[in-house]
Design a protein around this motif. Structure first.
Motif, mmCIF file in Angstrom:
data_model
loop_
_atom_site.group_PDB
_atom_site.id
_atom_site.type_symbol
_atom_site.label_atom_id
_atom_site.label_comp_id
_atom_site.label_asym_id
_atom_site.label_seq_id
_atom_site.Cartn_x
_atom_site.Cartn_y
_atom_site.Cartn_z
ATOM 1 N N UNK B 64 0.840 -1.207 0.000
ATOM 2 C CA UNK B 64 0.000 0.000 0.000
ATOM 3 C C UNK B 64 0.871 1.252 0.000
ATOM 4 N N UNK B 65 2.180 1.077 -0.018
ATOM 5 C CA UNK B 65 3.180 2.156 0.050
ATOM 6 C C UNK B 65 3.050 2.960 1.345
ATOM 7 N N UNK B 66 2.602 2.293 2.414
ATOM 8 C CA UNK B 66 2.615 2.943 3.726
ATOM 9 C C UNK B 66 3.995 2.796 4.356
ATOM 10 N N UNK B 95 6.659 10.713 -5.704
ATOM 11 C CA UNK B 95 5.253 10.722 -5.270
ATOM 12 C C UNK B 95 4.295 10.575 -6.458
ATOM 13 N N UNK B 99 1.502 7.716 -6.782
ATOM 14 C CA UNK B 99 0.069 8.002 -6.917
ATOM 15 C C UNK B 99 -0.519 7.253 -8.107
ATOM 16 N N UNK B 100 0.232 7.193 -9.203
ATOM 17 C CA UNK B 100 -0.260 6.448 -10.373
ATOM 18 C C UNK B 100 -0.446 4.972 -10.025
ATOM 19 N N UNK B 102 -0.587 3.476 -6.996
ATOM 20 C CA UNK B 102 -1.496 3.203 -5.878
ATOM 21 C C UNK B 102 -2.946 3.081 -6.325
ATOM 22 N N UNK B 103 -3.249 3.682 -7.475
ATOM 23 C CA UNK B 103 -4.638 3.710 -7.932
ATOM 24 C C UNK B 103 -5.201 2.302 -8.083
ATOM 25 N N UNK B 107 -7.119 -0.896 0.407
ATOM 26 C CA UNK B 107 -6.760 -1.577 1.653
ATOM 27 C C UNK B 107 -7.814 -1.360 2.729
ATOM 28 N N UNK B 131 -10.386 12.201 -5.626
ATOM 29 C CA UNK B 131 -9.224 11.595 -6.282
ATOM 30 C C UNK B 131 -9.530 11.203 -7.725
ATOM 31 N N UNK B 179 -13.067 2.856 -5.021
ATOM 32 C CA UNK B 179 -11.947 3.357 -5.828
ATOM 33 C C UNK B 179 -11.617 2.408 -6.985
#
Lengths: 222, 270
Positions: B64-66, B95, B99-100, B102-103, B107, B131, B179
């Protein structure tokens, strides 16, 4: 020396003091508005990812908080012109008070923002929101109720600090009382009335702030 | 870190939906994930189990790139997630790239993390409007459809504080689905729930598995549920995949000593 309170004199000067009270309220309101906006800018800047500007800002705010407001007022009003910045007493006073209190409000905001659980940020990220949207739509609305008690304290604080503007000749309440004193050589009534007026305005503010906080929490469904 | 050994893109055709390639994650000297290699196929449901501290939640959080990673590359649908191609080589993702990428990932969290100042419906509309740029009407239609799917349409105007844990988690699932992700991550979504409401959340996940073409990765402590719905079980131990197999094989005939110990301990606890 006797302690003789003259009601007719007190009633005579009351309208003049109340007119000056309007200026005091205006000064407090304008100073607070500046402090609220500037404080938020500082609070967000303190959370920015750039280390050096952040460290510099932290020191500057610490400096502002650690030096007396009255010195800052004098400095801006009297030293300003020497470096080409000439401000009217009002503008200089608002700048000084706004800047001084923004340093405190920045801390209040920061604490409010940090009180928002980390999971909220993670949810924003999982929804692919931008940092800006995360702040504006999610984090700041939740930080505000946490910040309101502190913001209320500084609202009363800023109001009580407005007499310092009299040192550079802003015609607020204290200045009016001083003038009356020097014109009539009676100080008891004007200064007592100043105290009473401040009390009458400060006391309800705390209650209103608490009410505002409850209302906001309910409105946000928290 | 030498990234030249990693391809800029995985070959098209039958590339996996998710590939962890030599992924390492550490906090200081504590190694949480040690050289992880894991592929998840399109439409596959993989359950991640293991003792606490085995790094299983970290796997999801990295996807999730957290969390950032300290070594290796993660690929989503053949494209690097944690890195991006620049001048013919891989560099850490910026970033915009994140963002691209993560779409395509959604989660759900152990503690739901719904937005408390918004109603269930607003929670599900926020992402699509802000978004994805959907109109309010489109976002509302999609949100209501999803809330109906998770059985929460009657409560759509309630704030999270008025909902039970199970209800909040179902709204959170609808919010993530709004999403339109291709990959869904479930991080111990039933761990914070009272026993009697766990079923309503697992039912929703079952429905997703049955009716949707999602790739799913789930960290869970519910062995029975994992066995029922997963295509594959991954058992993590001390930052490594100790054993992975189809559920029947994994639960009836575990090969590794650690796995057997873990399954015995879990069974005793029940």
């Amino acid at each position: 020396m006797t302690f003789d309170w003259k009601w007719d004199f007190a009633l005579e000067i009351l309208p003049r003091l109340l007119r000056a009270t309007l200026n005091t309220l205006m000064a407090a309101g304008a100073g607070y508005a500046i402090a609220m906006v500037l404080g938020l800018v500082f609070a967000l800047a303190l959370r920015s990812p750039w280390h050096l500007p952040r460290a510099v800002l932290r020191e500057v705010l610490e400096f502002i908080r650690s030096t007396p407001l009255v010195v800052q007022i004098f400095f801006i009003f009297y030293v300003g012109p020497q470096v080409g910045i000439t401000l009217s007493p009002w503008v200089a006073g608002m700048t000084a008070i706004g800047l001084h209190y923004s340093a405190y409000l920045a801390e209040v905001y920061r604490a409010g923002i940090e009180a928002v659980p980390r999971g909220q940020w993670e949810a924003c990220r999982a929804l692919n929101m931008t940092t800006r949207d995360s702040y504006v739509r999610i984090v700041l609305p939740q930080a505000l109720p946490h910040a309101i008690p502190g913001m209320g304290n500084y609202l009363v604080g800023i109001f009580k600090d407005t007499p310092m503007l009299s040192v550079i000749g802003v015609t607020e309440l204290m200045q009016a009382a001083n003038s009356i004193g020097s014109e009539t050589y009676r100080f008891l009534e004007p200064y007592t009335l100043v105290g009473v007026i401040f009390l009458a305005l400060s006391l309800p503010t705390a209650g209103l702030v608490r009410l505002g906080e409850r209302r906001l929490r309910r409105k946000l469904g928290l | 870190m030498d990234l030249s050994a990693y391809p800029l893109e995985l070959p098209k055709g039958d590339c996996p939906m998710v590939r962890f390639m030599n992924v390492t994650k550490s906090y200081g000297s504590l190694v949480v994930l040690d050289n992880l290699n894991l592929d998840i196929q399109r439409g596959e449901m993989v359950s991640v189990i293991g003792p606490s501290g085995s790094g299983k939640t970290t796997v999801l959080r990295m996807l999730m790139t957290l969390e950032t990673i300290n070594g290796g590359v993660i690929y989503i649908d053949g494209k690097p997630l944690t890195h991006m191609a620049r001048g013919g080589r891989l560099v850490p993702a910026d970033e915009a790239h994140l963002r691209r990428m993560r779409a395509s990932i959604g989660m759900c969290f152990q503690h739901f993390n719904l937005f408390p100042h918004m109603t269930a419906l607003q929670n599900c509309m926020e992402g699509p409007v802000q978004v994805l740029g959907l109109s309010k009407a489109e976002a509302r239609a999609r949100a209501e459809e999803l809330l109906a799917m998770v059985g929460m349409i009657e409560k759509k105007d309630q704030h999270p504080s008025r909902l039970s844990g199970g209800q909040q988690q179902r709204v959170a699932i609808a919010r993530a689905l709004a999403m339109r992700p291709r990959i869904m991550l479930f991080d111990e979504v039933t761990s914070a729930l009272d026993p009697e409401v766990i079923g309503e959340v697992t039912e929703v996940i079952r429905k997703l598995v049955a009716e949707h073409d999602l790739t799913m990765l789930m960290v869970t402590h519910q062995m029975g549920f994992a066995r029922d719905i997963s295509d594959r079980i991954c058992f993590f131990y001390k930052g490594k995949i100790e054993e992975q197999a189809a559920p029947e094989q994994f639960f009836t005939n575990p090969q590794k000593e650690r796995t057997q110990q873990f399954l015995r301990a879990v069974k005793d606890a029940d």
